[in-house]
Design a protein around this motif. Structure first.
Motif, PDB file in Angstrom:
ATOM      1  N   HIS A  96       8.104  -1.014  39.373  1.00  0.00           N
ATOM      2  CA  HIS A  96       9.190  -1.546  38.537  1.00  0.00           C
ATOM      3  C   HIS A  96       9.852  -0.396  37.792  1.00  0.00           C
ATOM      4  O   HIS A  96       9.316   0.119  36.814  1.00  0.00           O
ATOM      5  CB  HIS A  96       8.676  -2.586  37.530  1.00  0.00           C
ATOM      6  N   HIS A  98      13.962   1.593  36.977  1.00  0.00           N
ATOM      7  CA  HIS A  98      15.429   1.537  37.041  1.00  0.00           C
ATOM      8  C   HIS A  98      15.862   2.961  37.365  1.00  0.00           C
ATOM      9  O   HIS A  98      16.229   3.728  36.473  1.00  0.00           O
ATOM     10  CB  HIS A  98      16.000   1.018  35.728  1.00  0.00           C
ATOM     11  N   LYS A 307      16.760  -9.896  41.541  1.00  0.00           N
ATOM     12  CA  LYS A 307      16.200  -9.733  40.211  1.00  0.00           C
ATOM     13  C   LYS A 307      16.941 -10.642  39.242  1.00  0.00           C
ATOM     14  O   LYS A 307      18.157 -10.560  39.097  1.00  0.00           O
ATOM     15  CB  LYS A 307      16.355  -8.273  39.757  1.00  0.00           C
ATOM     16  N   HIS A 389       6.895  -8.024  34.450  1.00  0.00           N
ATOM     17  CA  HIS A 389       6.286  -7.831  33.125  1.00  0.00           C
ATOM     18  C   HIS A 389       5.181  -8.849  32.841  1.00  0.00           C
ATOM     19  O   HIS A 389       4.107  -8.460  32.443  1.00  0.00           O
ATOM     20  CB  HIS A 389       7.316  -7.802  31.978  1.00  0.00           C
ATOM     21  N   ASP A 452       8.727   0.770  34.378  1.00  0.00           N
ATOM     22  CA  ASP A 452       9.982   0.318  33.776  1.00  0.00           C
ATOM     23  C   ASP A 452      10.808   1.510  33.272  1.00  0.00           C
ATOM     24  O   ASP A 452      11.626   1.355  32.374  1.00  0.00           O
ATOM     25  CB  ASP A 452       9.732  -0.681  32.639  1.00  0.00           C
TER      26      ASP A 452
HETATM   27 ZN    ZN Z   1      12.959  -3.443  33.925  1.00  0.00          ZN
END
Ligand code: ZN
Length: 554
Positions: A96, A98, A307, A389, A452
């Protein structure tokens, strides 16, 4: 006749004998490999978690793994790497992240670890000096929870400093941002404006500049998109940083199809070697594109999921809770869309056979999504729908994961970043169901791990350490945080490799070092599996290989 036959047989025996002697003694009969790594301690992360010593690679894939003498006897190569006993792992896969957001963040002001609002202002002021006139100043990473004054600031100082330059600086979790007056004007945001799933803060009839959740998009949508050259520069810099921490694959959680096409172009030209599983964002244009084009699967790219966001983050109290926040009576956060929206996208994603991945933090956000998922998945399945999460789970809701094979996708450093204030938000009872990674793992017996980033540092070793020690980099708290939910080292390594690959249906191509899989691996100076736990944070990647080619290291 008898004698002739016997002589013939003897001749053929002699021939066979010499043939075999030749075959075993001469290197001419060893198979050619593009590269061989030997005298290593190779954690293959296969089903048995077996350890090997050497590996041969051809055409970017592993052709053999085994003991030194076996591999060196059977294969030869012009490219021999003696690992000198060092540890080799499969390349890490961040389940996970970005990546594009991180790449772009490298081109903006970094506000992580700022100690006060004044420091944020100073950094913006310095960064702004290098920008062309009128260009947007953007940045990310401030967190008022780290400051002596924990109240949200206002934009007065930014307005003074930047009367003609639009400024938008985002909180560490991406769910709140501060905009200056110029940016608010460009977005036509006015005091008294309202919207669903977001908040525009006003004080004494004036905008304070603080925007939460969907309100941030009102302003961020006005920032001009970077062109291909800007994207390329940012992406290649980000890729190098990722290779340096041992990442050879990652999941980018929520991009538009236009960005997917830019990534495809950079992968095709060979410049972008990172293997990416991209989730498309929950937007009509992306659904149209996806269902028209179909799933994308190449050696470097996988696009087969969407997503969706259920709620916001705990830090900014945007996560949706079943009961009010313990530190804000009467306030329970909110869902970012109506339950009917989640149901309708689940219905179409299910019908088309794609994978649904939903960000859910609060116990209400999670319950809402778990119930929607269960309605379509109806028990055991292999669709691997994910909850990103899965941060706060009500004790009565854990069973949904196992019952319906819903996969929690977790980020161990979130536990150790949030632990300072998460108890204030949730109180002593709910906190027990938060960051409950071991309990979540037990539901399906596999769990993908990620960071994340850029919300957290890209460091894979910090993730490994946080998962097993449940401490932050300062070693706090002594003994670890809610240790009943620590993962073992083996579970952690699996979570960062094979289970992360499984989370995008790619466990047959990568995630372990076995014959036929991509030769994506790393040499590390510390054996994470048996070193002192505190040495995990000191570990360094010596070299990173993607498809058998060194992409990082001397
Ligand atoms: Zn995220």
């Amino acid at each position: 006749m008898q004698a002739m036959l016997s002589k013939k047989l003897n001749m053929s025996r002699v021939f066979t004998f010499y043939f075999l002697l030749f075959a075993f003694s001469s290197c001419k009969f060893r198979q050619k490999a593009d590269m061989i790594i030997h005298h290593a301690k190779i954690y293959t992360v296969d089903d048995n978690f077996s350890v090997a010593e050497a590996m041969a690679v051809r055409d970017g894939k592993i052709i053999a793994v085994g003991k030194n003498d076996e591999i060196l006897k059977q294969y030869e190569s012009d490219s021999m790497t003696d690992a000198g006993g060092k540890t080799v792992f499969p390349g890490f896969n961040d389940a996970h992240a970005h990546f594009i957001g991180y790449a772009m963040s490298l081109q903006t002001v970094n506000l992580v670890d700022t100690k006060s609002w004044d420091e944020v202002i100073e950094k913006c002021s310095a960064f702004g000096k290098a920008l062309p006139a009128g260009a947007w100043l953007t940045g990310r990473g401030w967190d008022q929870n780290d400051w002596p004054v924990k109240e949200f600031p206002d934009n007065a100082k930014l307005n003074e400093l930047f009367p003609d330059r639009p400024v938008l600086i985002t909180r560490i979790d991406g769910h709140a941002a501060m905009a200056n007056q110029k940016a608010l004007e460009l977005a036509a945001v006015k005091p008294g404006d309202t919207l669903t799933g977001g908040e525009i803060f006003v004080s004494n009839g004036k905008l304070t500049g603080l925007l939460v959740d969907n309100a941030v998009d009102l302003v961020s949508s006005k920032i001009p998109a970077p062109d291909l050259a800007q994207t390329k520069k940012a992406v290649l810099q980000a890729q190098q940083n990722c290779f340096a921490v041992g990442l050879t694959s990652l999941h980018d959680c929520g991009l538009d199809f236009g960005t997917v096409e830019k990534i495809e172009a950079l992968q095709k030209s060979g410049e972008l070697k990172m293997r990416m599983n991209i989730m498309l964002s929950d937007a009509t244009a992306n659904y149209d594109y996806a269902f028209k084009r179909g799933k994308i699967k190449t050696d470097h790219l996988n696009v087969s999921s969407f997503k969706v966001y259920a709620d916001g983050a705990l830090g900014s109290r945007g996560a949706s809770l079943l009961q009010p926040y313990s530190d804000k009576p009467g306030w329970s956060g909110f869902l970012l869309s109506s339950p009917a929206h989640f149901d309708s996208v689940a219905s179409i994603i299910y019908a088309k056979g794609w994978q649904m991945c939903t960000h859910a933090i609060g116990d209400s956000g999670n319950r809402t999504i778990l119930k929607v998922y269960a309605k379509y998945l109806k028990g055991k399945n292999d669709l691997r729908w994910r909850i990103e999460h899965a941060q706060v789970i009500n004790e009565n809701d854990f069973h949904f994961f196992g019952d319906n094979n819903i996969i929690p996708s977790i980020q161990p450093t979130h536990a150790t970043s949030d632990m300072y204030w998460a108890g204030d938000r949730l109180g002593p009872v709910r906190i027990k169901g938060a960051y409950a990674y071991q309990q979540l793992l037990k539901e399906n017996n596999w769990i993908p791990l990620g960071t994340d980033f850029p919300v957290e540092d890209i460091s894979t070793f910090k993730t490994f350490f946080a998962a097993v020690a449940r401490q932050d980099t300062k070693g706090f708290p002594a003994g670890g945080y809610q240790m009943e939910n620590a993962l073992t080292r083996e579970e952690t390594l699996r979570g960062m490799t094979i289970w992360a690959a499984k989370a995008s249906f790619e466990e047959k191509q990568k995630g372990s070092l076995e014959k036929g899989k991509f030769a994506d691996f790393i040499i590390v100076d510390t054996n994470l599996m048996d070193c002192n736990v505190t040495d995990i944070l000191k570990a360094k990647v010596v070299a990173t290989y993607s498809a058998g080619k060194k992409v990082y290291g001397k």
